[in-house]
Design an enzyme around this catalytic site. Structure first.
Site, short mmCIF file in Angstrom:
data_model
loop_
_atom_site.label_atom_id
_atom_site.label_comp_id
_atom_site.label_asym_id
_atom_site.label_seq_id
_atom_site.Cartn_x
_atom_site.Cartn_y
_atom_site.Cartn_z
CB SER A 45 -1.11 0.01 1.03
OG SER A 45 -2.05 -1.09 1.10
CB CYS A 46 3.81 2.28 1.87
SG CYS A 46 3.05 2.30 3.68
CB THR A 47 4.91 0.38 -3.02
OG1 THR A 47 5.89 -0.06 -2.21
CG2 THR A 47 5.43 0.31 -4.45
#
Length: 154
Positions: A45-47
């Site tokens: 998700s952060c990517t």
């Protein structure tokens, strides 16, 4: 310290940056600033969120708006993240979570029944005078950057 609220001036802070320098918030006065707090480098998700900000970076530039990502990760991890995904903006390291606490995003979280402290994905829009003008808390990644871009245009 109480959590920042919309309408308040954001107190100056300085964090180590992926650029190798210490970056003070006041460096961005005169520009709109989007700060997104994310839990960890190189996670799905952060990517996705970081790549969405990357892909919209030109549109933010056109609005005289800068983007900064902040997580508790160290600079070595940030360098790997930037290199792997060609991120065009700086990532700041907040290992003591002082800035995360200032923005109220360092919170108790639960995963698989275990409780731990961590960053709750959140984004903040700061105007040219350093005033917090909009916030998105507990962000869902899908379409989030589009919402931030629309708010920066207003």
């Amino acid at each position: 310290m109480s959590q920042l609220e919309v309408g308040q001036k954001v107190p100056d802070f300085t964090l180590p940056s992926s650029s190798g320098e210490l970056v003070p918030l006041q460096q961005y006065l005169g520009k709109k600033l989007i700060i997104y707090f994310y839990p960890a480098d190189l996670t799905p998700s952060c990517t996705q969120e970081s790549c969405d900000f990357r892909d919209a970076n030109g549109a933010f530039d056109a609005l005289n708006a800068a983007v900064l990502g902040i997580s508790p990760n160290d600079l070595k991890s940030h360098h790997k993240f930037i290199a792997k995904y060609d991120l065009p903006f700086e990532l700041l390291s907040d290992p003591d979570h002082k800035v995360s606490e200032l923005f109220g995003v360092w919170q108790l979280k639960k995963l698989y029944g275990k409780e731990y402290m961590g960053v709750v994905r959140s984004t903040f829009l700061i105007d040219e005078q350093g005033i917090l003008v909009k916030e998105w808390r507990k962000v869902k990644v899908k379409n989030h950057v589009t919402e931030v871009l629309q708010a920066a245009e207003e």
